[in-house]
Design a protein around this motif. Structure first.
Motif, PDB file in Angstrom:
ATOM      1  N   SER A 139       8.227  22.367   1.717  1.00 44.15           N
ATOM      2  CA  SER A 139       9.177  22.970   0.789  1.00 44.15           C
ATOM      3  C   SER A 139      10.016  23.998   1.537  1.00 44.15           C
ATOM      4  CB  SER A 139       8.441  23.628  -0.386  1.00 44.15           C
ATOM      5  OG  SER A 139       7.506  24.592   0.076  1.00 44.15           O
ATOM      6  N   ASP A 140      11.218  24.271   1.020  1.00 41.46           N
ATOM      7  CA  ASP A 140      12.156  25.182   1.677  1.00 41.46           C
ATOM      8  C   ASP A 140      12.577  26.238   0.659  1.00 41.46           C
ATOM      9  OD1 ASP A 140      14.093  26.465   3.103  1.00 41.46           O
ATOM     10  OD2 ASP A 140      15.234  24.679   3.636  1.00 41.46           O
ATOM     11  N   HIS A 141      11.841  27.353   0.614  1.00 44.89           N
ATOM     12  CA  HIS A 141      12.014  28.356  -0.437  1.00 44.89           C
ATOM     13  C   HIS A 141      12.349  29.724   0.143  1.00 44.89           C
ATOM     14  CE1 HIS A 141      10.424  26.829  -4.485  1.00 44.89           C
ATOM     15  NE2 HIS A 141      10.574  25.759  -3.721  1.00 44.89           N
ATOM     16  N   SER A 142      13.013  30.524  -0.679  1.00 49.43           N
ATOM     17  CA  SER A 142      13.165  31.944  -0.363  1.00 49.43           C
ATOM     18  C   SER A 142      12.307  32.803  -1.288  1.00 49.43           C
ATOM     19  CB  SER A 142      14.634  32.368  -0.472  1.00 49.43           C
ATOM     20  OG  SER A 142      15.124  32.167  -1.787  1.00 49.43           O
ATOM     21  N   PHE A 143      11.712  32.194  -2.318  1.00 50.36           N
ATOM     22  CA  PHE A 143      10.824  32.872  -3.267  1.00 50.36           C
ATOM     23  C   PHE A 143       9.673  31.942  -3.623  1.00 50.36           C
ATOM     24  CE2 PHE A 143      14.018  36.008  -3.929  1.00 50.36           C
ATOM     25  CZ  PHE A 143      13.474  37.044  -4.697  1.00 50.36           C
ATOM     26  N   MET A 147       0.845  -1.198   0.000  1.00 54.64           N
ATOM     27  CA  MET A 147       0.000   0.000   0.000  1.00 54.64           C
ATOM     28  C   MET A 147       0.879   1.246   0.000  1.00 54.64           C
ATOM     29  SD  MET A 147      -3.017   1.076   2.673  1.00 54.64           S
ATOM     30  CE  MET A 147      -1.912   1.376   4.031  1.00 54.64           C
ATOM     31  N   VAL A 148       0.571   2.185  -0.867  1.00 48.56           N
ATOM     32  CA  VAL A 148       1.313   3.436  -0.939  1.00 48.56           C
ATOM     33  C   VAL A 148       0.898   4.339   0.218  1.00 48.56           C
ATOM     34  CG1 VAL A 148       1.779   5.476  -2.340  1.00 48.56           C
ATOM     35  CG2 VAL A 148       1.480   3.267  -3.438  1.00 48.56           C
ATOM     36  N   ARG A 149       1.884   4.892   0.923  1.00 50.69           N
ATOM     37  CA  ARG A 149       1.598   5.845   1.989  1.00 50.69           C
ATOM     38  C   ARG A 149       1.330   7.213   1.355  1.00 50.69           C
ATOM     39  NH1 ARG A 149       5.850   6.897   5.322  1.00 50.69           N
ATOM     40  NH2 ARG A 149       4.587   7.172   7.197  1.00 50.69           N
ATOM     41  N   ILE A 150       0.323   7.927   1.854  1.00 56.17           N
ATOM     42  CA  ILE A 150      -0.086   9.198   1.274  1.00 56.17           C
ATOM     43  C   ILE A 150       0.261  10.336   2.230  1.00 56.17           C
ATOM     44  CG2 ILE A 150      -1.989  10.551   0.332  1.00 56.17           C
ATOM     45  CD1 ILE A 150      -1.236   8.074  -1.308  1.00 56.17           C
ATOM     46  N   GLY A 151       0.996  11.328   1.695  1.00 49.94           N
ATOM     47  CA  GLY A 151       1.451  12.439   2.510  1.00 49.94           C
ATOM     48  C   GLY A 151       0.806  13.755   2.126  1.00 49.94           C
ATOM     49  N   TYR A 152       1.035  14.739   2.962  1.00 46.87           N
ATOM     50  CA  TYR A 152       0.508  16.093   2.782  1.00 46.87           C
ATOM     51  C   TYR A 152       1.678  17.065   2.683  1.00 46.87           C
ATOM     52  CZ  TYR A 152      -1.658  20.564   3.836  1.00 46.87           C
ATOM     53  OH  TYR A 152      -2.049  21.877   3.779  1.00 46.87           O
ATOM     54  N   THR A 153       1.584  18.032   1.791  1.00 49.46           N
ATOM     55  CA  THR A 153       2.650  18.997   1.579  1.00 49.46           C
ATOM     56  C   THR A 153       2.305  20.352   2.183  1.00 49.46           C
ATOM     57  OG1 THR A 153       3.320  17.931  -0.495  1.00 49.46           O
ATOM     58  CG2 THR A 153       4.050  20.206  -0.139  1.00 49.46           C
ATOM     59  N   MET A 154       3.161  20.810   3.100  1.00 48.48           N
ATOM     60  CA  MET A 154       3.126  22.203   3.534  1.00 48.48           C
ATOM     61  C   MET A 154       3.896  22.998   2.479  1.00 48.48           C
ATOM     62  SD  MET A 154       3.892  22.008   7.630  1.00 48.48           S
ATOM     63  CE  MET A 154       5.067  20.652   7.554  1.00 48.48           C
ATOM     64  N   MET A 155       3.185  23.661   1.599  1.00 45.04           N
ATOM     65  CA  MET A 155       3.832  24.379   0.499  1.00 45.04           C
ATOM     66  C   MET A 155       4.058  25.827   0.911  1.00 45.04           C
ATOM     67  SD  MET A 155       2.794  24.499  -3.499  1.00 45.04           S
ATOM     68  CE  MET A 155       3.961  25.121  -4.707  1.00 45.04           C
ATOM     69  N   THR A 156       5.296  26.131   1.261  1.00 45.59           N
ATOM     70  CA  THR A 156       5.598  27.443   1.823  1.00 45.59           C
ATOM     71  C   THR A 156       5.403  28.578   0.834  1.00 45.59           C
ATOM     72  OG1 THR A 156       7.953  27.206   1.277  1.00 45.59           O
ATOM     73  CG2 THR A 156       7.241  26.483   3.467  1.00 45.59           C
ATOM     74  N   GLU A 157       5.324  28.255  -0.459  1.00 45.06           N
ATOM     75  CA  GLU A 157       5.154  29.307  -1.459  1.00 45.06           C
ATOM     76  C   GLU A 157       3.730  29.851  -1.508  1.00 45.06           C
ATOM     77  OE1 GLU A 157       7.281  25.963  -3.715  1.00 45.06           O
ATOM     78  OE2 GLU A 157       6.575  26.246  -1.648  1.00 45.06           O
ATOM     79  N   GLN A 158       2.781  29.200  -0.841  1.00 39.45           N
ATOM     80  CA  GLN A 158       1.385  29.609  -1.008  1.00 39.45           C
ATOM     81  C   GLN A 158       0.650  29.887   0.300  1.00 39.45           C
ATOM     82  OE1 GLN A 158      -0.613  26.398  -3.100  1.00 39.45           O
ATOM     83  NE2 GLN A 158      -0.774  25.143  -1.266  1.00 39.45           N
ATOM     84  N   ALA A 159       1.357  29.902   1.428  1.00 41.29           N
ATOM     85  CA  ALA A 159       0.690  30.186   2.703  1.00 41.29           C
ATOM     86  C   ALA A 159       1.698  30.726   3.704  1.00 41.29           C
ATOM     87  CB  ALA A 159       0.010  28.926   3.252  1.00 41.29           C
ATOM     88  N   GLY A 160       1.187  31.478   4.686  1.00 42.61           N
ATOM     89  CA  GLY A 160       2.031  32.040   5.725  1.00 42.61           C
ATOM     90  C   GLY A 160       2.377  31.021   6.791  1.00 42.61           C
ATOM     91  N   PRO A 161       3.288  31.365   7.699  1.00 47.33           N
ATOM     92  CA  PRO A 161       3.783  30.389   8.674  1.00 47.33           C
ATOM     93  C   PRO A 161       2.720  29.847   9.623  1.00 47.33           C
ATOM     94  CG  PRO A 161       4.661  32.600   9.103  1.00 47.33           C
ATOM     95  CD  PRO A 161       4.014  32.650   7.765  1.00 47.33           C
ATOM     96  N   ARG A 162       1.856  30.702  10.154  1.00 50.78           N
ATOM     97  CA  ARG A 162       0.838  30.213  11.088  1.00 50.78           C
ATOM     98  C   ARG A 162      -0.158  29.309  10.370  1.00 50.78           C
ATOM     99  NH1 ARG A 162       0.521  32.637  16.013  1.00 50.78           N
ATOM    100  NH2 ARG A 162      -1.691  32.116  16.161  1.00 50.78           N
ATOM    101  N   GLU A 163      -0.492  29.675   9.150  1.00 50.15           N
ATOM    102  CA  GLU A 163      -1.428  28.866   8.367  1.00 50.15           C
ATOM    103  C   GLU A 163      -0.836  27.487   8.067  1.00 50.15           C
ATOM    104  OE1 GLU A 163      -0.635  32.018   7.648  1.00 50.15           O
ATOM    105  OE2 GLU A 163      -2.536  32.973   8.230  1.00 50.15           O
ATOM    106  N   LEU A 164       0.452  27.442   7.726  1.00 50.60           N
ATOM    107  CA  LEU A 164       1.088  26.172   7.401  1.00 50.60           C
ATOM    108  C   LEU A 164       1.075  25.221   8.593  1.00 50.60           C
ATOM    109  CD1 LEU A 164       4.009  27.660   5.327  1.00 50.60           C
ATOM    110  CD2 LEU A 164       2.309  26.052   4.441  1.00 50.60           C
TER     111      LEU A 164
END
Length: 321
Positions: free
Chosen positions: A36-40, A1-18
Motif C-alpha cells: 500500500s502507498d499511504h501518507s496516513f 489455480m489462483v495465485r496467492i499474494g502477500y500484502t506489505m500494509m504500510t499502515e500497520q508496520a514500520g519500514p524495516r519490519e515491512l
C-alpha cells in the motif's frame, strides 16, 4: 489455480519490519507481493505510514524471487505522473523485472496533505486517465511534453529504462474505472469479488489479462484475540469504497465505524486459525474470475506466526482452489 499474494500494509508496520515481512513471505512461498502507498493510517491504532517507494527499493534488494507491486499508488496529487514513471522504472531495474505498477484514483485520506482539494469522483478519473497516458508515454524513453486539462509536462524523459516496461494495473470500483482499465491497463485491480467489474473490464479490452484482488484476514491461534484485533484495526474497511475514498483522516474513519461491532467484522473477515474458513473467504474471488488474490494479515506485530502457518497449512490448501 489462483495465485496467492502477500500484502506489505504500510499502515500497520514500520519500514524495516515491512522489508522483513516480505522476505518472510518469499520464504513461505507466496506467489507475489503488493504494498500500500499511504501518507496516513486508516485508524490511529494502526500507527504507521512509511514511504512505500523506499521500502520497494529495499525489498527489491532483500528478495530475489517474489514479484512486487503497488496496491495502489495515486499518480495525481501527492505525486506527479512523470515522477511515478521514474519511480516505477527504477524499481523495475532494481528488482530485475519483478515490479508491476498498480494505479488508482486515490483516497482523500492520503492525498489531502498537498492542499490541492478533493474533487468529485468523475474529475479524479479524468485526472487518472491523463496521468496514465503520460506515464505510458514516459516508458517509451522519448522526450515527453504535455499540456492537458490537469497536468503540464515539459521535455520529460526517463534516462534509466528497464529492459521490460513494468505492467500497469488500474484499480476499479465501477463502470467508468472499468472502462479506463480496459483501455489502458495490463491488469485490473479490485478489492471486492464482483464478477460485474471483471466483465466490464473485459468489455473494454481487458479479456485475458490478469485480475488481482485483495482480502483482509486475521490469523491467530486465539480466535477471540483475532476478532478483537481485526475490529480494532480494520473496522473501517466495512464502510465501502464510496465512504473510504472521501474521508480526510483517521478520526473520520473512527467516527464512521463507531457502530461497527466485533461480530460485524468477524462476519466479513476470516479470523482465527480455521484453514477452511480462510479458503472459503478466498473462494468468491476465484469464482468471480480473479486470477490473483493478495492477503492482508491484520496486525503489524503478528506477521511471522501468520507466515509460518501460511507456509505449513494455508498456502497448500489454497493451491487446490
Amino acid at each position: 489455480m489462483v495465485r496467492i499474494g502477500y500484502t506489505m500494509m504500510t499502515e500497520q508496520a514500520g519500514p524495516r519490519e515491512l522489508v522483513s515481512h516480505v522476505v518472510g513471505a518469499e520464504r513461505a512461498g507466496f506467489d507475489f507481493s503488493v504494498i500500500s502507498d499511504h501518507s496516513f493510517p486508516w485508524l490511529e491504532s494502526q500507527g504507521h505510514a512509511p514511504y512505500a517507494w523506499s521500502i520497494l527499493g529495499a525489498a527489491a534488494q532483500a528478495t530475489s524471487r517474489i514479484p512486487l507491486m503497488t496496491y495502489v499508488t495515486c499518480p495525481t496529487f501527492r505525486y506527479h505522473p512523470t515522477v511515478i514513471a521514474q519511480k516505477a522504472a527504477t524499481v523495475q531495474i532494481l528488482s530485475e523485472g519483478r515490479f508491476r505498477l498498480g494505479l488508482g484514483s486515490g483516497e482523500n485520506l492520503n492525498e489531502h496533505i498537498v492542499g490541492a482539494g478533493w474533487p468529485a469522483a468523475h474529475v479524479r478519473l479524468e485526472m487518472l486517465e491523463e496521468a496514465v497516458d503520460i506515464i505510458r508515454r514516459m516508458f517509451t524513453g522519448e522526450y515527453v511534453s504535455h499540456h492537458g486539462a490537469h497536468f503540464d509536462v515539459e521535455n520529460a524523459k526517463l534516462w534509466d529504462l528497464p529492459d521490460h516496461t513494468p505492467p500497469l494495473g488500474i484499480a476499479v470500483s465501477g463502470p467508468r474505472s472499468c472502462a479506463l482499465a480496459g483501455r489502458y491497463a495490463d491488469l485490473v485491480i479490485a478489492t471486492e469479488p464482483k464478477r460485474e467489474l471483471l466483465e466490464a473490464f473485459d468489455a473494454h479490452g481487458g479479456a485475458g489479462k490478469p485480475r488481482v484482488g485483495q482480502l483482509p484476514v486475521c490469523y491467530d491461534t486465539d480466535r477471540d484475540a483475532a476478532v478483537a484485533r481485526a475490529h480494532d484495526q480494520f473496522r473501517w474497511a466495512l464502510g465501502g469504497w464510496k465512504v473510504n475514498s472521501e474521508l480526510p483522516g483517521p478520526a473520520g474513519f473512527d467516527q464512521a465505524a463507531r457502530h461497527t461491532r466485533p461480530g460485524n467484522v468477524a462476519e466479513a473477515i476470516p479470523c482465527g486459525n480455521d484453514v477452511e474458513a480462510f479458503v472459503e473467504a478466498v473462494r468468491p474471488y476465484a469464482e468471480a474470475g480473479f486470477t490473483e488474490v493478495a492477503l492482508v494479515q491484520i496486525g503489524g506485530a503478528h506477521q511471522e506466526p501468520f507466515l509460518e502457518w501460511a507456509e505449513a497449512k494455508l498456502l497448500p490448501a489454497l493451491r487446490n482452489l
